[in-house]
Design a protein around this motif. Structure first.
Motif, PDB file in Angstrom:
ATOM      1  N   HIS A  69      49.900  29.547  58.027  1.00  0.00           N
ATOM      2  CA  HIS A  69      50.997  28.700  57.546  1.00  0.00           C
ATOM      3  C   HIS A  69      50.964  28.747  56.019  1.00  0.00           C
ATOM      4  O   HIS A  69      49.990  28.311  55.403  1.00  0.00           O
ATOM      5  N   HIS A  70      52.027  29.303  55.434  1.00  0.00           N
ATOM      6  CA  HIS A  70      52.110  29.430  53.977  1.00  0.00           C
ATOM      7  C   HIS A  70      53.286  28.585  53.479  1.00  0.00           C
ATOM      8  O   HIS A  70      54.444  29.016  53.534  1.00  0.00           O
ATOM      9  N   PRO A  71      52.995  27.358  52.983  1.00  0.00           N
ATOM     10  CA  PRO A  71      54.077  26.496  52.491  1.00  0.00           C
ATOM     11  C   PRO A  71      54.744  27.013  51.229  1.00  0.00           C
ATOM     12  O   PRO A  71      55.907  26.684  50.956  1.00  0.00           O
ATOM     13  N   VAL A  72      54.027  27.814  50.429  1.00  0.00           N
ATOM     14  CA  VAL A  72      54.572  28.316  49.169  1.00  0.00           C
ATOM     15  C   VAL A  72      54.593  29.839  49.215  1.00  0.00           C
ATOM     16  O   VAL A  72      53.581  30.481  49.494  1.00  0.00           O
ATOM     17  N   LEU A  73      55.760  30.409  48.921  1.00  0.00           N
ATOM     18  CA  LEU A  73      55.939  31.853  48.933  1.00  0.00           C
ATOM     19  C   LEU A  73      56.504  32.309  47.596  1.00  0.00           C
ATOM     20  O   LEU A  73      57.162  31.539  46.900  1.00  0.00           O
ATOM     21  N   PRO A  74      56.275  33.566  47.228  1.00  0.00           N
ATOM     22  CA  PRO A  74      56.800  34.051  45.945  1.00  0.00           C
ATOM     23  C   PRO A  74      58.317  34.165  45.959  1.00  0.00           C
ATOM     24  O   PRO A  74      58.925  34.420  47.010  1.00  0.00           O
ATOM     25  N   GLU A  75      58.914  33.969  44.780  1.00  0.00           N
ATOM     26  CA  GLU A  75      60.368  34.061  44.649  1.00  0.00           C
ATOM     27  C   GLU A  75      60.749  35.079  43.587  1.00  0.00           C
ATOM     28  O   GLU A  75      60.004  35.317  42.631  1.00  0.00           O
ATOM     29  N   VAL A  76      61.902  35.668  43.788  1.00  0.00           N
ATOM     30  CA  VAL A  76      62.506  36.580  42.828  1.00  0.00           C
ATOM     31  C   VAL A  76      63.869  36.004  42.466  1.00  0.00           C
ATOM     32  O   VAL A  76      64.648  35.639  43.358  1.00  0.00           O
ATOM     33  N   THR A  77      64.169  35.895  41.179  1.00  0.00           N
ATOM     34  CA  THR A  77      65.439  35.319  40.765  1.00  0.00           C
ATOM     35  C   THR A  77      66.205  36.287  39.866  1.00  0.00           C
ATOM     36  O   THR A  77      65.620  37.111  39.153  1.00  0.00           O
ATOM     37  N   ALA A  78      67.516  36.177  39.945  1.00  0.00           N
ATOM     38  CA  ALA A  78      68.442  36.911  39.081  1.00  0.00           C
ATOM     39  C   ALA A  78      69.706  36.071  39.013  1.00  0.00           C
ATOM     40  O   ALA A  78      69.863  35.116  39.794  1.00  0.00           O
ATOM     41  N   PRO A  79      70.626  36.345  38.085  1.00  0.00           N
ATOM     42  CA  PRO A  79      71.859  35.548  38.033  1.00  0.00           C
ATOM     43  C   PRO A  79      72.576  35.517  39.381  1.00  0.00           C
ATOM     44  O   PRO A  79      72.934  36.548  39.945  1.00  0.00           O
ATOM     45  N   GLY A  80      72.743  34.314  39.924  1.00  0.00           N
ATOM     46  CA  GLY A  80      73.420  34.137  41.196  1.00  0.00           C
ATOM     47  C   GLY A  80      72.565  34.383  42.413  1.00  0.00           C
ATOM     48  O   GLY A  80      73.046  34.260  43.546  1.00  0.00           O
ATOM     49  N   LEU A  81      71.257  34.714  42.228  1.00  0.00           N
ATOM     50  CA  LEU A  81      70.386  35.058  43.346  1.00  0.00           C
ATOM     51  C   LEU A  81      69.057  34.340  43.247  1.00  0.00           C
ATOM     52  O   LEU A  81      68.442  34.298  42.173  1.00  0.00           O
ATOM     53  N   ARG A  82      68.610  33.788  44.376  1.00  0.00           N
ATOM     54  CA  ARG A  82      67.232  33.329  44.527  1.00  0.00           C
ATOM     55  C   ARG A  82      66.701  33.917  45.823  1.00  0.00           C
ATOM     56  O   ARG A  82      67.269  33.690  46.894  1.00  0.00           O
ATOM     57  N   ALA A  83      65.646  34.698  45.723  1.00  0.00           N
ATOM     58  CA  ALA A  83      65.099  35.385  46.893  1.00  0.00           C
ATOM     59  C   ALA A  83      63.681  34.908  47.142  1.00  0.00           C
ATOM     60  O   ALA A  83      62.881  34.786  46.215  1.00  0.00           O
ATOM     61  N   THR A  84      63.358  34.646  48.403  1.00  0.00           N
ATOM     62  CA  THR A  84      62.011  34.292  48.833  1.00  0.00           C
ATOM     63  C   THR A  84      61.453  35.456  49.638  1.00  0.00           C
ATOM     64  O   THR A  84      62.091  35.923  50.593  1.00  0.00           O
ATOM     65  N   VAL A  85      60.268  35.924  49.258  1.00  0.00           N
ATOM     66  CA  VAL A  85      59.652  37.051  49.944  1.00  0.00           C
ATOM     67  C   VAL A  85      58.846  36.503  51.128  1.00  0.00           C
ATOM     68  O   VAL A  85      57.798  35.879  50.938  1.00  0.00           O
ATOM     69  N   ILE A  86      59.340  36.731  52.325  1.00  0.00           N
ATOM     70  CA  ILE A  86      58.723  36.188  53.540  1.00  0.00           C
ATOM     71  C   ILE A  86      57.519  37.029  53.943  1.00  0.00           C
ATOM     72  O   ILE A  86      56.424  36.519  54.178  1.00  0.00           O
ATOM     73  N   LEU A  87      57.718  38.325  54.055  1.00  0.00           N
ATOM     74  CA  LEU A  87      56.651  39.270  54.393  1.00  0.00           C
ATOM     75  C   LEU A  87      56.827  40.541  53.575  1.00  0.00           C
ATOM     76  O   LEU A  87      57.950  40.939  53.245  1.00  0.00           O
ATOM     77  N   GLY A  88      55.697  41.181  53.278  1.00  0.00           N
ATOM     78  CA  GLY A  88      55.752  42.425  52.525  1.00  0.00           C
ATOM     79  C   GLY A  88      55.946  42.189  51.045  1.00  0.00           C
ATOM     80  O   GLY A  88      55.697  41.098  50.517  1.00  0.00           O
TER      81      GLY A  88
END
Length: 321
Positions: free
Chosen positions: A156-175
């Motif tokens: 169980h991973h409550p905190v995951l890495p994110e990638v952001t760009a204008p208009g985008l927020r991405a959460t890396v679930i796996l890989g």
């Protein structure tokens, strides 16, 4: 996550013969399938013409459902072999219990990752006092042969890495994606990422040309490489892409799923991923006789019985019809 069909068909998955080495657009629509006592899901994988995307072999999307006066998700104890389950929420909470004694409540944009390996049983349910909505996805990842008998475990991973760009927020679930890597364990090259786009956003998502990809629409309306993808559908994209143009017609959320094409041929029936009909039949017998999978404690209700096996032999074939 269980396949609750009372007469599940054997799915034949894997192999590279039918993987497009060039970019394609293959729009898949979901089949409505009841899950548990009150949840209905849209099943995108396996689909009529598409069995896998990389090692991703099962994709259900559900909600948003109003569960104010309902129990929400309630899936009784059931078994798994040969796969990982991924719980991913946009709204609501799901409590996971398994035969290892794991107990965790997964909340929006937290990763619940169960590696079944040789054998595990688990249950999933909305907790008492749950919120008004339930919305998310449940996915399976097939384990390659060298890892499919690994010891079962839950993360169980409550905190995951994110990638952001204008208009985008991405959460890396796996890989790994765009330099950020999920802490979740993987056993083959693959990617799962949650992309949130604001209305009017236009981005070019980086891709690995050796991976095949698909995009599942979770909410909103977005154009994926010029193809409108709306909730309840998934666009298969093939291989050979280095980037993916995305445009959000409204505030939108997408799941980007990808991976190296899965070379092995599989037999997938009910909640089992194996390599032969004999292996599937053995797992069913063990579940029905109470051996091999352990017990799930704390769930109030009977466990799920296995359906009857089909009258024809279960054989592995190609990944698509």
């Amino acid at each position: 996550m269980s396949n609750l069909e009372t007469a599940p068909r054997a799915r034949v998955c894997g192999g590279r013969d039918d993987v497009s080495a060039a970019p394609v657009h293959e729009l898949l629509t979901g089949k409505r399938v009841p899950l548990g006592e009150s949840t209905v899901v849209r099943r995108l994988l396996p689909n009529l013409g598409r069995r896998m995307v990389g090692a991703w072999c099962f994709v259900d999307h559900y909600g948003p459902d109003d569960i104010v006066d309902r129990p929400g998700m309630r899936v009784a104890p059931h078994p798994h072999i040969g796969l990982q389950t991924v719980s991913w929420l946009h709204a609501g909470e799901v409590t996971h219990r398994d035969s290892l004694g794991s107990l965790a409540t997964v909340r929006p944009r937290e990763l619940g990752l169960m590696t079944a390996g040789r054998a595990i049983a688990h249950s999933e349910e909305s907790p008492l006092g749950h919120g008004p909505l339930l919305h998310g996805a449940q996915l399976w990842v097939a384990l390659p042969d060298e890892h499919r008998h690994t010891e079962p475990h839950f993360q169980h991973h409550p905190v995951l890495p994110e990638v952001t760009a204008p208009g985008l927020r991405a959460t890396v679930i796996l890989g790994e994606w765009d330099g950020s890597r999920s802490p979740g364990s993987t056993y083959s090259p693959l990617l799962g990422a949650d992309l949130t786009l604001t209305e009017g956003a236009s981005v070019r998502a980086p891709l690995d040309p050796d991976f095949e990809y698909a995009v599942l629409a979770v909410s909103g309306a977005a154009d994926v490489d010029g193809v409108r993808v709306e909730p309840g559908s998934m666009l298969y994209l093939g291989c050979g892409r280095r980037e993916l143009p995305l445009y959000a017609a409204t505030d939108s959320a997408l799941l980007l799923l990808g991976g190296e094409p899965f070379a092995e041929e599989l037999v997938m029936w009910w909640n089992f991923v194996g390599r032969s009909g004999e292996e599937i039949a053995r797992a069913r017998t063990e579940w029905m006789t109470g051996s091999g999978f352990g017990e799930v404690h704390g769930y109030h209700g009977a466990r799920l019985p296995a359906p009857e096996l089909p009258p024809v032999p279960l054989k592995p074939r190609g990944r698509a019809r």
